[in-house]
Design a protein around this motif. Sequence first.
Motif, mmCIF file in Angstrom:
data_model
loop_
_atom_site.group_PDB
_atom_site.id
_atom_site.type_symbol
_atom_site.label_atom_id
_atom_site.label_comp_id
_atom_site.label_asym_id
_atom_site.label_seq_id
_atom_site.Cartn_x
_atom_site.Cartn_y
_atom_site.Cartn_z
ATOM 1 N N LEU A 1 40.441 135.103 68.495
ATOM 2 C CA LEU A 1 41.368 136.363 68.327
ATOM 3 C C LEU A 1 41.909 136.347 66.966
ATOM 4 C CD1 LEU A 1 43.674 135.617 71.320
ATOM 5 C CD2 LEU A 1 41.578 137.160 71.040
ATOM 6 N N VAL A 2 41.744 135.321 66.443
ATOM 7 C CA VAL A 2 42.160 135.199 64.715
ATOM 8 C C VAL A 2 41.380 135.992 63.711
ATOM 9 C CG1 VAL A 2 44.149 133.329 65.099
ATOM 10 C CG2 VAL A 2 41.597 133.067 64.283
ATOM 11 N N ARG A 3 40.233 136.359 64.264
ATOM 12 C CA ARG A 3 39.211 136.924 63.328
ATOM 13 C C ARG A 3 39.554 138.338 62.986
ATOM 14 N NH1 ARG A 3 33.359 135.116 65.767
ATOM 15 N NH2 ARG A 3 33.555 132.844 65.519
ATOM 16 N N HIS A 4 40.550 138.760 63.828
ATOM 17 C CA HIS A 4 41.298 140.019 63.677
ATOM 18 C C HIS A 4 42.416 139.994 62.584
ATOM 19 C CE1 HIS A 4 43.191 143.976 64.306
ATOM 20 N NE2 HIS A 4 42.026 144.516 65.188
ATOM 21 N N GLN A 5 42.460 140.572 61.821
ATOM 22 C CA GLN A 5 42.931 140.509 60.576
ATOM 23 C C GLN A 5 44.715 140.596 61.009
ATOM 24 O OE1 GLN A 5 41.698 143.014 57.434
ATOM 25 N NE2 GLN A 5 40.905 141.327 56.261
ATOM 26 N N LEU A 6 44.814 141.686 61.786
ATOM 27 C CA LEU A 6 46.343 141.655 62.227
ATOM 28 C C LEU A 6 46.743 140.785 63.177
ATOM 29 C CD1 LEU A 6 48.728 143.551 62.586
ATOM 30 C CD2 LEU A 6 47.547 144.668 64.552
ATOM 31 N N LEU A 7 45.950 140.341 63.918
ATOM 32 C CA LEU A 7 46.287 138.973 65.059
ATOM 33 C C LEU A 7 46.381 137.942 64.106
ATOM 34 C CD1 LEU A 7 44.129 139.722 68.147
ATOM 35 C CD2 LEU A 7 46.352 140.657 67.648
ATOM 36 N N ARG A 8 45.701 137.577 63.096
ATOM 37 C CA ARG A 8 45.812 136.526 62.260
ATOM 38 C C ARG A 8 47.214 136.347 61.519
ATOM 39 N NH1 ARG A 8 41.204 136.825 60.062
ATOM 40 N NH2 ARG A 8 41.625 137.882 57.979
ATOM 41 N N GLN A 9 47.831 137.621 61.384
ATOM 42 C CA GLN A 9 49.119 137.609 60.386
ATOM 43 C C GLN A 9 50.195 137.465 61.504
ATOM 44 O OE1 GLN A 9 49.488 141.352 58.316
ATOM 45 N NE2 GLN A 9 48.024 140.700 56.946
ATOM 46 N N LEU A 10 50.086 137.989 62.896
ATOM 47 C CA LEU A 10 51.240 138.000 63.732
ATOM 48 C C LEU A 10 51.893 136.728 63.955
ATOM 49 C CD1 LEU A 10 50.211 140.867 66.074
ATOM 50 C CD2 LEU A 10 51.709 140.853 64.164
ATOM 51 N N PRO A 11 51.268 135.575 63.913
ATOM 52 C CA PRO A 11 51.661 134.106 64.458
ATOM 53 C C PRO A 11 52.850 133.611 63.157
ATOM 54 C CG PRO A 11 49.356 133.835 64.765
ATOM 55 C CD PRO A 11 49.587 135.356 64.130
ATOM 56 N N ALA A 12 52.634 134.525 62.091
ATOM 57 C CA ALA A 12 53.683 134.057 61.234
ATOM 58 C C ALA A 12 54.693 134.639 61.378
ATOM 59 C CB ALA A 12 53.016 134.375 59.651
ATOM 60 N N CYS A 13 54.617 135.859 62.066
ATOM 61 C CA CYS A 13 55.694 136.614 62.225
ATOM 62 C C CYS A 13 56.533 136.081 63.572
ATOM 63 C CB CYS A 13 55.540 138.134 62.825
ATOM 64 S SG CYS A 13 54.812 139.050 61.349
ATOM 65 N N SER A 14 55.638 135.406 64.685
ATOM 66 C CA SER A 14 56.371 135.082 65.686
ATOM 67 C C SER A 14 55.391 133.872 66.086
ATOM 68 C CB SER A 14 56.457 135.959 67.059
ATOM 69 O OG SER A 14 56.812 135.481 68.292
ATOM 70 N N PRO A 15 56.007 132.448 66.050
ATOM 71 C CA PRO A 15 55.064 131.286 66.403
ATOM 72 C C PRO A 15 54.491 131.255 68.050
ATOM 73 C CG PRO A 15 57.054 130.708 65.182
ATOM 74 C CD PRO A 15 57.237 132.309 65.657
ATOM 75 N N THR A 16 55.252 131.825 68.770
ATOM 76 C CA THR A 16 54.982 131.882 70.246
ATOM 77 C C THR A 16 54.095 133.210 70.650
ATOM 78 O OG1 THR A 16 56.933 133.251 70.792
ATOM 79 C CG2 THR A 16 57.215 130.739 70.784
ATOM 80 N N PHE A 17 53.657 134.096 69.687
ATOM 81 C CA PHE A 17 53.241 135.330 69.966
ATOM 82 C C PHE A 17 51.560 134.849 70.570
ATOM 83 C CE2 PHE A 17 49.645 138.104 68.548
ATOM 84 C CZ PHE A 17 49.932 139.194 69.224
ATOM 85 N N MET A 18 50.911 133.946 69.549
ATOM 86 C CA MET A 18 49.579 133.609 70.028
ATOM 87 C C MET A 18 49.478 133.020 71.209
ATOM 88 S SD MET A 18 46.361 134.656 69.039
ATOM 89 C CE MET A 18 46.971 134.990 67.328
ATOM 90 N N ARG A 19 50.259 132.097 71.656
ATOM 91 C CA ARG A 19 50.239 131.363 72.822
ATOM 92 C C ARG A 19 50.224 132.353 74.074
ATOM 93 N NH1 ARG A 19 52.918 125.603 73.261
ATOM 94 N NH2 ARG A 19 51.316 125.289 71.628
ATOM 95 N N ALA A 20 51.468 133.053 74.125
ATOM 96 C CA ALA A 20 51.531 134.227 74.784
ATOM 97 C C ALA A 20 50.164 134.926 74.965
ATOM 98 C CB ALA A 20 52.818 135.051 74.891
ATOM 99 N N LEU A 21 49.654 135.448 73.925
ATOM 100 C CA LEU A 21 48.590 136.221 74.178
ATOM 101 C C LEU A 21 47.389 135.618 74.772
ATOM 102 C CD1 LEU A 21 47.188 138.957 73.356
ATOM 103 C CD2 LEU A 21 46.507 138.124 71.222
ATOM 104 N N CYS A 22 47.270 134.262 74.395
ATOM 105 C CA CYS A 22 45.965 133.558 74.937
ATOM 106 C C CYS A 22 46.125 133.073 76.276
ATOM 107 C CB CYS A 22 45.776 132.198 74.187
ATOM 108 S SG CYS A 22 45.406 132.514 72.368
ATOM 109 N N SER A 23 47.426 133.112 76.880
ATOM 110 C CA SER A 23 47.634 132.717 78.142
ATOM 111 C C SER A 23 47.011 133.866 79.204
ATOM 112 C CB SER A 23 49.135 132.742 78.320
ATOM 113 O OG SER A 23 49.708 133.944 78.306
ATOM 114 N N LYS A 24 46.911 135.041 78.728
ATOM 115 C CA LYS A 24 46.358 136.431 79.494
ATOM 116 C C LYS A 24 44.929 136.397 79.039
ATOM 117 C CE LYS A 24 50.704 137.233 81.094
ATOM 118 N NZ LYS A 24 50.747 137.046 82.129
ATOM 119 N N VAL A 25 44.293 135.770 78.236
ATOM 120 C CA VAL A 25 42.808 136.112 77.978
ATOM 121 C C VAL A 25 41.973 135.153 79.005
ATOM 122 C CG1 VAL A 25 41.180 135.533 76.159
ATOM 123 C CG2 VAL A 25 43.269 136.318 75.691
ATOM 124 N N PHE A 26 41.082 135.555 79.356
ATOM 125 C CA PHE A 26 40.089 134.579 79.959
ATOM 126 C C PHE A 26 38.439 134.797 79.760
ATOM 127 C CE2 PHE A 26 40.511 139.126 81.804
ATOM 128 C CZ PHE A 26 39.443 139.365 82.038
#
Length: 305
Positions: A139-164
């Motif tokens: 997911l962090v290969r996308h430049q926007l998604l790579r920046q968002l964890p710095a804005c919210s540490p829990t964002f990436m975990r919340a997103l990955c929980s819905k990925v399959f």
Amino acid sequence: VPFSELGLSFQYTTSLHWAVCSMTPGSMEVHPQNSWERSMAIVVIMFGLLFGSSIISQLSAMMVKMQIQQQEKSAKVLNLRKFLSQQQISPSFAHQVERVLLDRLSVSHRLREQDVEALELLPAHVQAQIKECMFVSHLVRHQLLRQLPACSPTFMRALCSKVFSTYLARGDELLPPSEECKTVRIIRRGEAVYQCVGKDTSSVGEGTWIGEPCLWMQWTTVGRVETTSACELVSLPREALSEAVAKNRVLGVVRMYGSAFRCMVANMLEEDLSDIGFMDMGEAMFYLTGDMRVRYSARVRRAAG
């Protein structure tokens, strides 16, 4: 002639013969001559009994497992053959269908999450960490998604929980043409080909994002993707990003990027549209007005702070 005076090769083969006979029902002319030798022979025979029986049991279990798997495959082929015969399918086409089935049955799939029952016994936060480790690098290969964890540490975990994960065999249609796209697919393993209307076929491989526009707008696919090998995909539903954004302090940043993406698509020629890849952050900033760029940077700093 004493045994110690015989040739080295004879001594070795005799010793090997005795060791083999001690572990099997075989016999030979060498016998224990005293209590120590007899005790040693008993120990070797007991070891041979345990070792030999364990090897035989393991081989038997493997043979039975292979036979069961082969019987299951044969049953599937026979059922398909019977069905095609009852439906009066032409023999030539039925043979092609059977070959496709045999080709897919021969592919060994990686373990899926639903195949590992032990995962259900783990606490929810541990399962979330496992999914984050599985998918975050893609997911962090996308430049926007790579920046968002710095804005919210829990964002990436919340997103990955819905990925399959999704698994496709060779020749499957990964992305049908002219249909509404609701899920982004990232090729984790395998290869595919992308055919856009009026363009040459291009190969796509590991790390390729397919259908990214659906995250930011209503998107109808303009091309077709077909797998050329067995593929493992990381699937990111559009709703998963919306839910993760809503629960974290990144809504303004994502809206800015989405606006820039829609502006870019609106300014593109129809023949330049594609389902493959994603927009560079530099391109996104280009499509924002001066005031929007300032607001975008301010939102990123404020969210990160």
